[in-house]
Design an enzyme around this catalytic site. Structure first.
Site, PDB file in Angstrom:
ATOM      1  N   GLN A 151      27.978 -92.869  39.444  1.00 27.95           N
ATOM      2  CA  GLN A 151      28.151 -93.459  40.776  1.00 27.95           C
ATOM      3  C   GLN A 151      27.199 -94.642  40.935  1.00 27.95           C
ATOM      4  O   GLN A 151      27.235 -95.335  41.940  1.00 27.95           O
ATOM      5  CB  GLN A 151      27.860 -92.407  41.854  1.00 27.95           C
ATOM      6  CG  GLN A 151      28.824 -91.238  41.822  1.00 27.95           C
ATOM      7  CD  GLN A 151      28.270 -90.043  42.590  1.00 27.95           C
ATOM      8  OE1 GLN A 151      28.442 -89.937  43.792  1.00 27.95           O
ATOM      9  NE2 GLN A 151      27.597 -89.152  41.896  1.00 27.95           N
ATOM     10  N   ASP A 183      23.720 -99.810  39.027  1.00 30.74           N
ATOM     11  CA  ASP A 183      22.564-100.575  38.536  1.00 30.74           C
ATOM     12  C   ASP A 183      22.675-101.059  37.096  1.00 30.74           C
ATOM     13  O   ASP A 183      21.861-101.863  36.638  1.00 30.74           O
ATOM     14  CB  ASP A 183      21.265 -99.767  38.730  1.00 30.74           C
ATOM     15  CG  ASP A 183      21.305 -98.374  38.081  1.00 30.74           C
ATOM     16  OD1 ASP A 183      21.968 -98.212  37.041  1.00 30.74           O
ATOM     17  OD2 ASP A 183      20.648 -97.458  38.624  1.00 30.74           O
ATOM     18  N   HIS A 231      31.692 -96.492  41.353  1.00 29.78           N
ATOM     19  CA  HIS A 231      31.415 -97.300  42.548  1.00 29.78           C
ATOM     20  C   HIS A 231      31.172 -98.775  42.229  1.00 29.78           C
ATOM     21  O   HIS A 231      30.571 -99.488  43.030  1.00 29.78           O
ATOM     22  CB  HIS A 231      30.232 -96.690  43.320  1.00 29.78           C
ATOM     23  CG  HIS A 231      30.573 -95.358  43.925  1.00 29.78           C
ATOM     24  ND1 HIS A 231      29.644 -94.466  44.394  1.00 29.78           N
ATOM     25  CD2 HIS A 231      31.782 -94.762  44.133  1.00 29.78           C
ATOM     26  CE1 HIS A 231      30.252 -93.376  44.867  1.00 29.78           C
ATOM     27  NE2 HIS A 231      31.544 -93.535  44.709  1.00 29.78           N
ATOM     28  N   CYS A 289      41.593-113.936  45.599  1.00 29.06           N
ATOM     29  CA  CYS A 289      42.488-113.857  44.429  1.00 29.06           C
ATOM     30  C   CYS A 289      42.144-112.673  43.527  1.00 29.06           C
ATOM     31  O   CYS A 289      42.911-112.352  42.614  1.00 29.06           O
ATOM     32  CB  CYS A 289      42.471-115.161  43.634  1.00 29.06           C
ATOM     33  SG  CYS A 289      40.962-115.450  42.688  1.00 29.06           S
ATOM     34  N   SER A 349      23.573 -86.236  45.146  1.00 30.25           N
ATOM     35  CA  SER A 349      23.551 -85.332  46.301  1.00 30.25           C
ATOM     36  C   SER A 349      24.913 -84.684  46.531  1.00 30.25           C
ATOM     37  O   SER A 349      25.018 -83.741  47.309  1.00 30.25           O
ATOM     38  CB  SER A 349      23.149 -86.118  47.560  1.00 30.25           C
ATOM     39  OG  SER A 349      24.128 -87.106  47.834  1.00 30.25           O
TER      40      SER A 349
HETATM   41  N1  APR Z   1      15.760 -86.546  39.101  1.00 31.36           N
HETATM   42  C1  APR Z   1      16.966 -86.039  39.456  1.00 31.36           C
HETATM   43  N2  APR Z   1      17.458 -86.071  40.710  1.00 31.36           N
HETATM   44  C2  APR Z   1      16.681 -86.628  41.663  1.00 31.36           C
HETATM   45  C3  APR Z   1      15.408 -87.173  41.380  1.00 31.36           C
HETATM   46  C4  APR Z   1      14.951 -87.113  40.031  1.00 31.36           C
HETATM   47  N3  APR Z   1      13.766 -87.598  39.655  1.00 31.36           N
HETATM   48  N4  APR Z   1      14.898 -87.656  42.543  1.00 31.36           N
HETATM   49  C5  APR Z   1      15.810 -87.425  43.501  1.00 31.36           C
HETATM   50  N5  APR Z   1      16.894 -86.803  42.974  1.00 31.36           N
HETATM   51  C6  APR Z   1      18.116 -86.365  43.651  1.00 31.36           C
HETATM   52  C7  APR Z   1      17.977 -86.086  45.129  1.00 31.36           C
HETATM   53  O1  APR Z   1      17.517 -84.762  45.347  1.00 31.36           O
HETATM   54  C8  APR Z   1      19.401 -86.319  45.638  1.00 31.36           C
HETATM   55  O2  APR Z   1      20.137 -85.102  45.632  1.00 31.36           O
HETATM   56  O3  APR Z   1      19.033 -87.434  43.591  1.00 31.36           O
HETATM   57  C9  APR Z   1      20.002 -87.286  44.634  1.00 31.36           C
HETATM   58  C10 APR Z   1      20.313 -88.660  45.182  1.00 31.36           C
HETATM   59  O4  APR Z   1      21.291 -88.558  46.181  1.00 31.36           O
HETATM   60  P1  APR Z   1      21.911 -89.859  46.882  1.00 31.36           P
HETATM   61  O5  APR Z   1      20.834 -90.745  47.360  1.00 31.36           O
HETATM   62  O6  APR Z   1      22.893 -89.398  47.898  1.00 31.36           O
HETATM   63  O7  APR Z   1      22.627 -90.614  45.665  1.00 31.36           O
HETATM   64  P2  APR Z   1      24.098 -90.430  45.108  1.00 31.36           P
HETATM   65  O8  APR Z   1      24.502 -88.999  45.106  1.00 31.36           O
HETATM   66  O9  APR Z   1      24.167 -91.160  43.826  1.00 31.36           O
HETATM   67  O10 APR Z   1      24.939 -91.201  46.218  1.00 31.36           O
HETATM   68  C11 APR Z   1      26.333 -91.294  46.087  1.00 31.36           C
HETATM   69  O11 APR Z   1      26.370 -92.763  47.968  1.00 31.36           O
HETATM   70  O12 APR Z   1      26.038 -94.621  49.401  1.00 31.36           O
HETATM   71  C12 APR Z   1      26.258 -94.146  48.201  1.00 31.36           C
HETATM   72  O13 APR Z   1      27.660 -95.514  46.922  1.00 31.36           O
HETATM   73  C13 APR Z   1      26.373 -94.932  46.960  1.00 31.36           C
HETATM   74  O14 APR Z   1      26.936 -94.155  44.744  1.00 31.36           O
HETATM   75  C14 APR Z   1      26.225 -93.846  45.926  1.00 31.36           C
HETATM   76  C15 APR Z   1      26.796 -92.619  46.631  1.00 31.36           C
END
Ligand code: APR
Length: 234
Positions: A96, A99, A114, A125, A182
């Site tokens: 997702q 980067d 994403h 276009c 998450s």
């Molecule tokens: N190692 C593993 N997981 C971690 C760490 C770590 N060091 N630090 C934090 N996390 C976990 C958090 O506990 C959380 O559950 O990473 C998760 C990040 O969650 P989000 O910020 O919601 O990221 P993501 O799930 O990738 O979001 C999904 O939402 O807005 C968007 O488009 C964006 O692709 C993204 C999508």
């Protein structure tokens, strides 16, 4: 104990938590991007239509920031599982993240659900191309219309072909490892259910419990690099 070496077709399903150890903040939770920024003013088509310069300014800052971050050991472990474990036939990375750190660590064929911070797409276009500039030089397409980041913003639809590629890979895997997501954003968050339905082993790496933790048979509660290191131990 779960080890990569005991499986043959592995899917990594990754989210922002994997890049935390590269210095890139997550989206949700403490210090998350959406705590500081309001997506409605910088990460949706409506915002872009109303004020493209402001939306580009937000993305230029992100590009500049991410360009200075490096892939971490977790990205590298994922990129080298096949070389490290000869019994593993294939690895597919479904992310997702926008980067580009998986690719910089050496992964190929990455499914970017994403989109990418490093591609731009004409808003009219549809012409799409790689662009690594930070800040981006030319914000206009040759056709005269605005270019926008080729990112799936809030309220955008995922590319059906990309979603299908992810679903096919997940349907064929015998191990799915979710890393640092998450599980809050659908349809991406629903994809691991395919692996569950097919009887694959499903492992969640996340320091915290998530709303989808119940899907997984195994939970590795800790930072991505440490937990991936454990799975890669022979
Ligand atoms: N190692 C593993 N997981 C971690 C760490 C770590 N060091 N630090 C934090 N996390 C976990 C958090 O506990 C959380 O559950 O990473 C998760 C990040 O969650 P989000 O910020 O919601 O990221 P993501 O799930 O990738 O979001 C999904 O939402 O807005 C968007 O488009 C964006 O692709 C993204 C999508």
């Amino acid at each position: 104990m779960i080890r990569f070496a005991d499986f043959s077709r592995i899917v990594f399903f990754t989210g922002a938590g994997l890049s935390v150890e590269s210095g890139i903040p997550t989206y949700r939770g403490k210090g998350g991007l959406w705590e500081e920024y309001d997506y409605e003013s910088c990460a949706c088509q409506r915002a872009f239509d109303a004020d493209p310069e402001r939306v580009w300014a937000f993305h230029d800052v992100r590009r500049g920031f991410v360009a200075n971050c490096e892939p971490n050991e977790g990205h590298r472990i994922i990129a080298h599982v096949v070389q490290a474990s000869p019994s593993v036939h294939s690895v597919k990375v479904i992310t997702q993240n926008i980067d580009g750190l998986h690719q910089r660590a050496g992964s190929s064929g990455v499914v970017e659900l994403h989109g990418s911070l490093w591609r731009v797409r004409c808003d009219l276009c549809g012409r799409c191309k790689e662009n690594l500039e930070a800040p981006i030089g030319d914000r206009r397409c040759a056709c005269g219309a605005w270019r926008r980041p080729d990112i799936v913003w809030f309220e955008d639809l995922l590319d059906p072909a990309v979603l299908q590629e992810a679903a096919d890979a997940i349907a064929a895997c015998d191990l799915l490892v979710s890393v640092g997501t998450s599980g809050a954003v659908s349809p991406a968050a629903d994809l691991p259910r395919i692996a569950v339905a097919r009887g694959a082993m499903c492992v969640e790496i996340n320091p915290e419990e998530t709303p989808v933790s119940g899907l997984y048979q195994h939970h590795l509660r800790g930072p991505a690099t440490k937990m991936l290191r454990e799975l890669s131990a022979s």
